[in-house]
Every structure is written in C-alpha cells, then in structure tokens.
Enzyme design. Structure first.
Site, short mmCIF file in Angstrom:
data_model
loop_
_atom_site.label_atom_id
_atom_site.label_comp_id
_atom_site.label_asym_id
_atom_site.label_seq_id
_atom_site.Cartn_x
_atom_site.Cartn_y
_atom_site.Cartn_z
N HIS A 101 -15.08 -7.51 10.67
CA HIS A 101 -16.61 -7.76 10.25
C HIS A 101 -17.56 -7.77 11.48
O HIS A 101 -18.51 -6.79 11.51
CB HIS A 101 -16.72 -8.95 9.69
CG HIS A 101 -15.82 -9.03 8.31
ND1 HIS A 101 -15.49 -8.05 7.71
CD2 HIS A 101 -15.19 -10.13 7.70
CE1 HIS A 101 -14.75 -8.57 6.61
NE2 HIS A 101 -14.72 -9.73 6.47
N TYR A 113 0.86 -1.29 0.10
CA TYR A 113 0.07 -0.05 -0.05
C TYR A 113 0.82 1.28 0.23
O TYR A 113 0.64 2.24 -0.85
CB TYR A 113 -0.87 -0.08 1.31
CG TYR A 113 -2.10 -0.73 1.13
CD1 TYR A 113 -2.45 -1.77 -0.05
CD2 TYR A 113 -2.96 -1.06 2.10
CE1 TYR A 113 -3.69 -2.43 -0.09
CE2 TYR A 113 -4.08 -1.95 2.00
CZ TYR A 113 -4.31 -2.60 0.88
OH TYR A 113 -5.43 -3.52 0.89
#
Length: 516
Positions: free
Chosen positions: A275, A156
């Site tokens: 999540h 990234y």
C-alpha cells in the site's frame, strides 16, 4: 468526387475502426459473467459483493440484462443460502428502496460448490456460465468472464490451472477472460516470483489484475492530477524545495483475532511493501508521456528501481504490549506490529530527500495520509520558523481532505504570525457526492480492461527486491521489535528517527476537519 460536392461513405457498424486501430480489438458486446471464487469467505462478503452491489445499484455500471454473478467455494450451500449469507453486508433492509434493488441484485447470483483443485467442480462452473451466456444470446467469442480470486495465495496456482483448463472462452469477437488476484503476492522476492511464474505460464500479463485497494482510493487517484495538472506544483516538487515526505498508516486497534494470520506477515508485508510503496510511486514518479496504463506503470517501475538498499539504522520496529496474549501468536514472536523505515531515491529529483514510510497497529489514532514537508524559508525576517514549516497534507482516510499548512498574520493590531491552512475537505466541498469505495473503482477498471491501477509483474518484483533483505533479517531475529504501549504513538525511537531524518514536528497546531 465532383467539384464542390461532398461524398458520404457509409461505414460498417460491426466494428469501430478507430478503436481497432488503437487497441487491436473489437468493441465488447457480449454478456458479462463475474465469478467470485471464495464466495463464502470474509473478503467476498465484506468487500467483493458489496462493491458489486454498489456498481449495480448506485452507479448503474452493471446492466442486469447482460451481467450474471457466480459464487464458487468448497462450502456446500444452495443459491439462496449464499444470498442469505451476504444479504446483511449489502444494505439496511429497512430501507424500502434499497431492499427492492437488493432483491433484484441477489437474483443475479448463482452458486456452484466444488474443490479448488478438481476439474469436476470447475466443469460444473463452466456449464453454469455457458447456460447464462446462451440465455443472453451471446455470440460465441464475444462473452466476457471475470474471475475474482477472493482466496489465499496458496491456492492461486491450482485455481488458475482449473480456470485455464475448464473455464476459458473464445475471444475472437471481443470476448475475454480476466483474473483478479488479491495480496499478499508472496512473502518475499522468491515466493512472489514463483507465484508470478506459475500464474504467468497460464495467463498473459494483460489478463492478470493484481489488486491493491489503496490504488482505488479517491485521494490516491487524485495524485497524478494534483501533480501534473497544476502549474504551481511543478517547480516545487523536488529536492530543492521539499525537506522530507511521510506516508503514514495508523490504526487504533490491534490484530483483533487475526493474530495467527498477521504473525506470518507482519506490518511491513501487510501494509508498507504494497500500500504505502504504491503511494510513494505516485508521489515520486516522473510525468508519464500519456495516461495510458503502460506509460504510467513504466514510470512507477523507474522510481522503484532508483530506491537504494534500506539501512538498518533507518528502521525502527515495534510490537504493542499484549500482542502475544493472542493464543495463536507464538510467545517469542518478533513480528512487528509497527514499523518506520526511510527509503532514499537515487535520482536527480529526489537525491537527499528521505521518504518516511510509517505504519502501525494499536496506536493513538486512525488515519492514512501523505505529508510533504517543505524546507525552511531562507532569511526568516519574521522569526517564525519555530511555529513550523509549510506542509502539504493529503488525508486519504478518514475525512478525505487535502490542506496546505502555511504561516499567516494573526488578526489584530500586532504583527504576530500563526500557522493556518488552505483546506479542501471533501465532505464540505462536495456535499451530496458519494465517494465510491476503492473496490468499486477497481472492479469497474477490470471490466473496462484498464490496468492503470493494478500492479504489473516487474513492478511487483522490484518492490520485493527493496524489502526482502530487511524482511529476512527480521525473520532471523537480527532486527528486533521494540515494545510499545497500546494507544501510544509507537516506540519513542521512531520519533527520534524522524527527527534525525530532518522532520520538524509542529507543536501547538492541530488540523480540525471543518464541520458542515
């Protein structure tokens, strides 16, 4: 203006004044370039490109007259070779209607190869994007560029630096540059903060979209509507009426060849810390003052800041037998493939209510759900408490549904009680309505500039603060994983922990999704 006469003033059509007053920008009119970095990888083939195709074909949200899609990766292949690689993931080509749409969609895709840390490759990418923008007669400063990083987080920083150096566009006429990054966002608080700082030095927070696909699921997106648009839930949704909350993720298969990757992270980093914790925020947050993304995300952060440190005696870890048979997994691995942990929220609404987060692989079923169990009825004149408590269950997958378990009189002459349900099963109620995939919604949100369903930097930081101490103890071997058999419910100690937390399991009642 004369007496009793109307005066009509013609407004300029160049910019929408009310839009500018509220958002401080101008309407978006330039062409759209979607760049998928890591285009030859599994995530791009299985999730990103199919989502883009569905937005193009079914929903009509990607206009072929203004959008172009670019793939970028190290693999040296041609445009046509990339199209051939992803073709089978998009549609069944035997369907003539889909095949025609597929052919048109694939022609929108162009491929550029190059390394992730070289200006030369990204300069070629920028040239290709610019050619598309010129061909669409896009005014300089109005074009839009969306970079989707279907890549491991380790690259990234270098990729973001190359985008910033080579691929930015002017934005003075409504144009923008946005980046989408996938989880995992680090492995603990320190690595997540380091990653956030590296990206944050290059892009503003408004340009960064940290994607968690659970926030794109239909029933997850329904949570705010359920809670704040239905009067009868408002007085019930608190510690006075709710005994416990479970947020569950279960898979009936193991790591399936991903053992080496999974062993670096484990089930808590892979599922629970992101999540399930995001779902917890929506279940537990206070009502935001509006539906603006920042107001919603502010309330999510407040909930996370109210979570008290996790106690080791409220954690059960498990590892299914056979997990270490994978040649990529160390023989002495303590990495959990199952975890149950109890979070406690120290605020007025939820004091004393356990939030039970449970996730596991190689279990006896596949499902994800939210299960809200209510307290016992005081003064039970029907003597029916053993049949089970009232529960509100939101089935996230599969067979999306929400149902309320309640006690009713069993039909007949006798005054006998039985558990039944009020059931809203989406497959039955909304026949013929296609439920979009999570990635479709979230990619569309990035194009619209709506960050409501994306993780903000301070939110990410607090989430890691909750779990990092426990994760470090697991990494050091201070908290051990208990073996369990594949195809079981997981370690029996997890059920004992639920019972200790106050969860009362209903025996003899099974919810059966209604048939069409």
């Amino acid at each position: 203006m004369g007496s009793g006469q109307w005066h009509v003033e013609k407004r300029s059509t160049f910019r929408n004044d009310s839009f500018v007053r509220e958002y401080g920008t101008v309407p978006e009119t330039g062409c759209l370039s979607i760049i998928v970095l890591g285009a030859s990888g599994d995530l791009a083939k299985k999730k990103t490109f199919p989502a883009l195709f569905n937005l193009y074909r079914q929903q009509g949200f990607l206009n072929p007259d203004e959008v172009h899609i670019f793939g970028y990766a190290r693999t040296k292949i041609s445009d046509e070779e990339l199209r051939d690689r992803i073709r089978g993931y998009l549609v069944d080509e035997k369907n003539a209607e889909q095949a025609e749409a597929l052919s048109k969609f694939l022609q929108l895709i162009k491929y550029v190869s190059g390394p992730y840390d070289s200006e030369e490759g990204f300069q070629r990418l920028d040239n290709a994007i610019s050619e598309h923008e010129i061909s669409k007669n896009s005014t300089e400063g109005s074009s839009r560029r969306l970079f989707y990083l279907a890549l491991p987080p380790s690259v990234y920083p270098s990729v973001c630096k190359m985008i910033k150096t080579c691929c930015m566009n002017k934005s003075d006429l409504g144009g923008w540059t946005r980046i989408v990054v996938e989880k995992p966002f680090g492995k603990d608080l320190e690595s997540a903060e380091q990653l956030s700082s590296q990206i944050g030095e290059l892009f503003d927070e408004s340009q960064i979209y940290r994607i968690d696909h659970y926030l794109g699921k239909e029933l997850v997106q329904n949570m705010l509507v359920l809670r704040f648009a239905n009067r009868f839930f408002l007085p019930l949704w608190n510690r006075d009426n709710i005994e416990n909350v479970q947020i569950v993720f279960r898979e009936d298969f193991g790591t399936e060849g991903r053992g080496g990757y999974f062993d670096e992270y484990g089930i808590i980093r892979d599922i629970i810390q992101n999540h399930l914790l995001q779902v917890l925020c929506l279940v537990a947050m206070e009502k935001p003052i509006s539906l603006k993304p920042e107001h919603i995300r502010d309330e999510k952060v407040k909930v996370l800041q109210s979570v008290v440190p996790i106690s080791d005696d409220e954690v059960v870890l498990g590892q299914y037998e056979g997990y270490r048979d994978d040649s990529t997994v160390p023989n002495d691995s303590n990495t959990p493939t199952f975890a149950t942990t109890i979070l406690r929220i120290h605020n007025e609404r939820w004091e004393g209510v356990p939030f039970i987060l449970k996730a596991g692989k190689a279990l006896n079923s596949r499902k994800a759900e939210i299960r809200i169990q209510f307290k016992d009825v005081p003064g039970d004149i029907f003597k029916c408490q053993k049949q089970g408590r009232n529960e509100f269950v939101i089935r996230l997958q599969p067979s999306e549904a929400m149902y309320m378990k309640l006690t009713v009189k069993q039909p007949g002459l006798e005054m006998n009680t039985v558990q039944s349900e009020l059931d809203l099963s989406y497959g039955q109620r909304y026949q013929g309505v296609a439920i979009p995939e999570a990635y479709e919604r979230l990619i569309l949100d990035t194009i619209k500039g709506d960050q409501q369903h994306f993780v903000r930097r301070d939110e990410l930081k607090v989430a890691w603060e909750i779990f990092t101490p426990l994760l470090h103890r697991i990494d050091k071997g201070e908290v051990k994983s208990i073996p369990y058999k594949p195809g079981s419910r997981g370690p029996k100690e997890a059920d004992q922990l639920l019972e200790k937390a106050g969860y009362l399991q209903t025996h003899g009642y099974i919810w059966i999704p209604p048939t069409l």
